[in-house]
Scaffold this active site. Structure first.
Site, PDB file in Angstrom:
ATOM      1  N   ASP A 123       0.820  -1.223   0.000  1.00  0.00           N
ATOM      2  CA  ASP A 123       0.000   0.000   0.000  1.00  0.00           C
ATOM      3  C   ASP A 123       0.850   1.268   0.000  1.00  0.00           C
ATOM      4  OD1 ASP A 123       0.952  -0.378   2.593  1.00  0.00           O
ATOM      5  OD2 ASP A 123      -1.009  -0.896   3.417  1.00  0.00           O
ATOM      6  N   ASP A 137      -7.519  -2.895  14.403  1.00  0.00           N
ATOM      7  CA  ASP A 137      -8.905  -3.176  13.996  1.00  0.00           C
ATOM      8  C   ASP A 137      -9.013  -4.404  13.090  1.00  0.00           C
ATOM      9  OD1 ASP A 137      -7.819  -2.279  11.623  1.00  0.00           O
ATOM     10  OD2 ASP A 137      -9.163  -0.555  11.388  1.00  0.00           O
ATOM     11  N   HIS A 142      -7.267  -4.926  10.283  1.00  0.00           N
ATOM     12  CA  HIS A 142      -7.007  -4.729   8.848  1.00  0.00           C
ATOM     13  C   HIS A 142      -5.712  -5.407   8.409  1.00  0.00           C
ATOM     14  CE1 HIS A 142      -4.834  -0.631   9.682  1.00  0.00           C
ATOM     15  NE2 HIS A 142      -3.940  -1.555   9.515  1.00  0.00           N
ATOM     16  N   GLU A 150      -9.677  -2.076   5.485  1.00  0.00           N
ATOM     17  CA  GLU A 150     -10.311  -1.812   6.773  1.00  0.00           C
ATOM     18  C   GLU A 150     -11.536  -2.714   6.954  1.00  0.00           C
ATOM     19  OE1 GLU A 150      -8.656  -0.208   8.803  1.00  0.00           O
ATOM     20  OE2 GLU A 150      -8.071   1.813   8.205  1.00  0.00           O
TER      21      GLU A 150
HETATM   22  P1  PGA Z   1       2.101  -1.419  12.608  1.00  0.00           P
HETATM   23  O1  PGA Z   1       0.901  -1.390  11.581  1.00  0.00           O
HETATM   24  O2  PGA Z   1       3.061  -2.424  12.089  1.00  0.00           O
HETATM   25  O3  PGA Z   1       2.681  -0.032  12.570  1.00  0.00           O
HETATM   26  O4  PGA Z   1       1.533  -1.788  13.937  1.00  0.00           O
HETATM   27  C1  PGA Z   1       0.387  -2.608  11.121  1.00  0.00           C
HETATM   28  C2  PGA Z   1      -0.769  -2.367  10.176  1.00  0.00           C
HETATM   29  O5  PGA Z   1      -1.465  -1.348  10.332  1.00  0.00           O
HETATM   30  O6  PGA Z   1      -1.011  -3.207   9.309  1.00  0.00           O
END
Ligand code: PGA
Length: 262
Positions: free
Chosen positions: A67, A136, A138, A143
């Site tokens: 992404d 959450d 994702h 999301e």
């Molecule tokens: P993080 O994010 O590695 O910064 O915890 C993970 C994600 O949002 O997929």
């Protein structure tokens, strides 16, 4: 799903790095799906070490990142493009022509996303996808309620994700982009192998829902229950709410040596 609980994030990351290294040694032109965020940082550090000290060769590897934020130039200090070059690519011998990261500045986003999908297909498909997970649930920036059939497209971040990612934007939520381009869940599910890493207690609920909850669009990562080769690599805190944690440890400890590929 194979759940592997580790004493800490470094041990977990070294384990994940061994899986990546084994693939790259066996298939020098492997296609890697890569992730950003804080979670894969120690994995990238270990791969950099394996490159420097053991000659792990990335020269024929192709990569596709999950992404990118819409509206950030690729050399913007907060772009995922910048992140990947800063933290990983500039310190291994990957061929820049083989690096693919969504471009957050394109004008025709749907056409661009279709082309990204075609590039993944033309490369032979992703052999191994690295994933983090949002609090959450994702994966990528898919999301809750994202379609399990979704492909690379534009998405809007949830308020929670904006808040969680503010740490990468001088702790200023107001300047976190609201939109991103992300591989879809359908895209991710086509990877041959998936390594999902999660560390820290703020991931414990999402991991419990992913591994032991129902498969539901409210928890995008739960679709990995339907993937034939998904490894969930955790530290102790991220595993804290798993009902069957003792069972996962028992399974792992009982694996014959030849099966211990992670
Ligand atoms: P993080 O994010 O590695 O910064 O915890 C993970 C994600 O949002 O997929």
């Amino acid at each position: 799903m194979e759940v592997i609980i580790n004493s800490d994030a470094r041990v977990a990351s070294e384990r994940a790095a061994r899986v990546v290294a084994r693939l790259v040694r066996e298939k020098p032109d492997a296609v890697l799906g890569l992730a950003t965020g804080s979670t894969p940082l120690m994995l990238y550090e270990e791969l950099i070490r394996l490159h420097a000290q053991e000659g792990l060769d990335f020269s024929r590897v192709t990569s596709f990142n999950l992404d990118e934020y819409v509206g950030l130039d690729s050399d913007h200090k907060w772009s995922y493009n910048h992140f990947m070059w800063d933290k990983f690519f500039s310190r291994i011998n990957i061929n820049p022509d083989n690096v693919n990261i969504p471009d957050g500045m394109v004008t025709d986003i749907p056409a661009y996303c279709d082309a990204y999908e075609r590039q993944i297909a033309q490369s032979g498909g992703v052999d191994l996808q690295i994933l983090g997970i949002g609090a959450d649930g994702h994966i990528g920036f898919n999301e809750p309620t994202s379609s399990f059939a979704s492909r690379t497209r534009i998405k809007t971040l949830t308020r929670r994700t904006v808040a969680d990612n503010a740490c990468f934007f001088d702790d200023d939520e107001a300047i976190v982009p609201r939109h991103c381009i992300t591989m879809g869940i359908g895209t991710i599910m086509e990877s041959r192998t998936i390594l999902l890493l999660a560390f820290g207690e703020n991931k414990a609920d999402a991991i419990a829902a992913t591994v032991e909850g129902p498969v539901a669009a409210m928890v995008p990562a739960s679709i990995l229950q339907h993937h034939a080769d998904a490894k969930i690599i955790l530290d102790e805190s991220a595993s804290a709410r798993l009902q069957l944690a003792a069972y996962y440890r028992w399974v792992y400890e009982g694996k014959p040596e030849w099966q211990q590929d992670a």
